[in-house]
Design a protein around this motif. Structure first.
Motif, PDB file in Angstrom:
ATOM      1  N   ASP A 145       0.828  -1.214   0.000  1.00 41.42           N
ATOM      2  CA  ASP A 145       0.000   0.000   0.000  1.00 41.42           C
ATOM      3  C   ASP A 145       0.858   1.258   0.000  1.00 41.42           C
ATOM      4  O   ASP A 145       0.347   2.364   0.213  1.00 41.42           O
ATOM      5  N   GLY A 146       2.164   1.115  -0.238  1.00 46.90           N
ATOM      6  CA  GLY A 146       3.047   2.269  -0.281  1.00 46.90           C
ATOM      7  C   GLY A 146       3.503   2.768   1.069  1.00 46.90           C
ATOM      8  O   GLY A 146       4.014   3.892   1.187  1.00 46.90           O
ATOM      9  N   VAL A 147       3.340   1.953   2.115  1.00 47.76           N
ATOM     10  CA  VAL A 147       3.761   2.340   3.462  1.00 47.76           C
ATOM     11  C   VAL A 147       5.233   1.982   3.633  1.00 47.76           C
ATOM     12  O   VAL A 147       5.685   0.902   3.237  1.00 47.76           O
ATOM     13  N   ALA A 148       5.999   2.913   4.244  1.00 50.49           N
ATOM     14  CA  ALA A 148       7.429   2.702   4.458  1.00 50.49           C
ATOM     15  C   ALA A 148       7.822   3.147   5.862  1.00 50.49           C
ATOM     16  O   ALA A 148       7.052   3.814   6.569  1.00 50.49           O
ATOM     17  N   LYS A 149       9.015   2.777   6.268  1.00 48.54           N
ATOM     18  CA  LYS A 149       9.509   3.120   7.594  1.00 48.54           C
ATOM     19  C   LYS A 149       9.589   4.632   7.776  1.00 48.54           C
ATOM     20  O   LYS A 149       9.895   5.382   6.849  1.00 48.54           O
ATOM     21  N   ASN A 150       9.308   5.086   9.002  1.00 48.65           N
ATOM     22  CA  ASN A 150       9.359   6.487   9.434  1.00 48.65           C
ATOM     23  C   ASN A 150       8.231   7.354   8.882  1.00 48.65           C
ATOM     24  O   ASN A 150       8.290   8.588   9.008  1.00 48.65           O
ATOM     25  N   MET A 151       7.223   6.745   8.313  1.00 50.92           N
ATOM     26  CA  MET A 151       6.052   7.535   7.910  1.00 50.92           C
ATOM     27  C   MET A 151       5.215   7.863   9.146  1.00 50.92           C
ATOM     28  O   MET A 151       5.078   7.044  10.059  1.00 50.92           O
ATOM     29  N   ALA A 152       4.658   9.068   9.181  1.00 50.23           N
ATOM     30  CA  ALA A 152       3.864   9.523  10.325  1.00 50.23           C
ATOM     31  C   ALA A 152       2.468   8.908  10.281  1.00 50.23           C
ATOM     32  O   ALA A 152       1.905   8.660   9.204  1.00 50.23           O
ATOM     33  N   VAL A 153       1.911   8.682  11.462  1.00 55.83           N
ATOM     34  CA  VAL A 153       0.573   8.111  11.603  1.00 55.83           C
ATOM     35  C   VAL A 153      -0.269   9.043  12.459  1.00 55.83           C
ATOM     36  O   VAL A 153       0.185   9.506  13.516  1.00 55.83           O
ATOM     37  N   VAL A 154      -1.495   9.319  12.016  1.00 59.60           N
ATOM     38  CA  VAL A 154      -2.353  10.287  12.708  1.00 59.60           C
ATOM     39  C   VAL A 154      -3.778   9.765  12.790  1.00 59.60           C
ATOM     40  O   VAL A 154      -4.150   8.796  12.124  1.00 59.60           O
ATOM     41  N   THR A 155      -4.586  10.439  13.606  1.00 58.31           N
ATOM     42  CA  THR A 155      -6.046  10.284  13.602  1.00 58.31           C
ATOM     43  C   THR A 155      -6.646  11.678  13.537  1.00 58.31           C
ATOM     44  O   THR A 155      -5.920  12.684  13.520  1.00 58.31           O
ATOM     45  N   SER A 156      -7.969  11.750  13.553  1.00 56.12           N
ATOM     46  CA  SER A 156      -8.637  13.054  13.531  1.00 56.12           C
ATOM     47  C   SER A 156      -8.373  13.842  14.805  1.00 56.12           C
ATOM     48  O   SER A 156      -8.554  15.056  14.835  1.00 56.12           O
ATOM     49  N   LYS A 157      -7.946  13.159  15.885  1.00 52.78           N
ATOM     50  CA  LYS A 157      -7.649  13.843  17.150  1.00 52.78           C
ATOM     51  C   LYS A 157      -6.255  14.449  17.149  1.00 52.78           C
ATOM     52  O   LYS A 157      -6.009  15.448  17.837  1.00 52.78           O
ATOM     53  N   GLY A 158      -5.323  13.828  16.407  1.00 53.40           N
ATOM     54  CA  GLY A 158      -3.963  14.341  16.394  1.00 53.40           C
ATOM     55  C   GLY A 158      -2.943  13.272  16.074  1.00 53.40           C
ATOM     56  O   GLY A 158      -3.255  12.230  15.482  1.00 53.40           O
ATOM     57  N   LEU A 159      -1.703  13.508  16.503  1.00 55.96           N
ATOM     58  CA  LEU A 159      -0.571  12.667  16.175  1.00 55.96           C
ATOM     59  C   LEU A 159      -0.590  11.364  16.973  1.00 55.96           C
ATOM     60  O   LEU A 159      -0.825  11.363  18.177  1.00 55.96           O
ATOM     61  N   VAL A 160      -0.299  10.255  16.262  1.00 57.53           N
ATOM     62  CA  VAL A 160      -0.288   8.933  16.876  1.00 57.53           C
ATOM     63  C   VAL A 160       1.132   8.408  17.045  1.00 57.53           C
ATOM     64  O   VAL A 160       1.518   7.953  18.118  1.00 57.53           O
ATOM     65  N   GLY A 161       1.935   8.449  15.986  1.00 56.30           N
ATOM     66  CA  GLY A 161       3.296   7.917  16.061  1.00 56.30           C
ATOM     67  C   GLY A 161       3.913   7.819  14.687  1.00 56.30           C
ATOM     68  O   GLY A 161       3.517   8.515  13.759  1.00 56.30           O
ATOM     69  N   ARG A 162       4.908   6.899  14.549  1.00 58.91           N
ATOM     70  CA  ARG A 162       5.583   6.725  13.265  1.00 58.91           C
ATOM     71  C   ARG A 162       5.821   5.241  13.017  1.00 58.91           C
ATOM     72  O   ARG A 162       5.935   4.435  13.948  1.00 58.91           O
TER      73      ARG A 162
END
Length: 289
Positions: A145-162
């Motif tokens: 799906d084009g996901v790679a290491k160190n990509m940021a992860v979020v939700t509608s509330k805010g930042l989740v992680g990497r």
């Protein structure tokens, strides 16, 4: 002689009874407005008896009917109970679809407003790491799906992680509440820079460090990502300041930050697949902030 005398008396008595019965039949057979005194007495005596007999007959009849229908009633009750359970299951499923729809709509709105310029892919949380060493989740998107290491992860509330590990169909995400994760950050209202990392006590709270002693950091101020380091986009909500403390050396201070994201209830997230790089020196290089 005695026998003939007795026989004559019985015969005479019999004819007398017949005559009386005939008279009574003749008398009571006529249309009358009232009953005779004898009929009234008989009626008063027999009516309660008739009522009691009728009640008993109806009761016995109903009991017999109940005995014959109890089997069908049990079958009907079983079918009704099964129907209720089926409807409850359908209700719960529809409610779950409704909640999921609301979460996805919030993600879509977040995608169209806050991070509309980024290329993203949605993902579902499929596993959590129960270890106390690392706070991670696994999502159902990977290299395919084009996901790679160190990509940021979020939700509608805010930042989740990497993203820290990737396979063909899944990815492991390090949460910002992990003490090994660091994010370049800003106090939104006055742009005071710092670095946010997870508290080592596994409390689920964050710690914003590298704040000067004189920095105007106050309770209830909002903390956002600074964009430094090229992993986390600039301007993503992180959390709210709840406490401010001086470090033991007395030269700098730190702030306790309550994250906006409830990490215990993560179900759907967005993986940001491209982040514009902010050409500034990062305040700290811990964890790729």
């Amino acid at each position: 002689m005695l026998f003939r005398y007795i026989l004559n008396r019985y015969v005479l008595g019999f004819f007398c009874l017949v005559a009386i019965a005939f008279l009574l039949i003749t008398f009571t057979g006529q249309d009358r407005m009232t009953l005779s005194p004898v009929e009234r007495v008989i009626k008063d005596v027999t009516t309660p008896v008739e009522k009691g007999v009728t009640t008993i007959v109806y009761s016995i009849s109903n009991t017999v009917k109940s005995v014959f229908t109890i089997g069908s009633i049990k079958d009907e009750n079983k079918q009704l109970r099964e129907r209720v359970l089926s409807l409850e299951a359908e209700n719960n499923l529809l409610r779950e679809y409704e909640y999921q729809n609301l979460r996805l709509r919030e993600l879509l709105q977040f995608k169209d407003t806050v991070v509309k310029d980024y290329n993203m892919v949605s993902a579902s949380v499929v596993a959590r790491n129960p270890s106390n060493w690392f706070r991670t989740i696994t999502v159902n998107r990977g290299e395919n799906d084009g996901v790679a290491k160190n990509m940021a992860v979020v939700t509608s509330k805010g930042l989740v992680g990497r993203v820290i590990n990737v396979s063909a169909t899944s990815a492991e995400v390090l949460l910002i509440i992990d003490s090994s994760c660091a994010v370049g950050s800003l106090i939104q209202i006055n742009r005071i820079p710092g670095v946010v990392e997870g508290k080592a006590d596994n409390s689920g709270m964050l710690k914003m460090i590298h704040l000067s002693k004189e920095a105007p950091v106050k309770d209830k101020q909002i903390v956002i990502s600074s964009g430094l380091g090229g992993i986390f986009p600039k301007g993503l909500p992180i959390g709210t300041v709840t406490e401010i403390h001086l470090e033991s050396n007395g030269l700098v201070k730190y702030a306790i930050v309550r994250p906006f994201v409830d990490f215990n209830e993560l179900e759907e997230v967005l993986v940001i697949r491209n982040v514009p790089v902010v050409n500034e020196a990062a305040p700290d290089d811990k964890g790729g902030a």
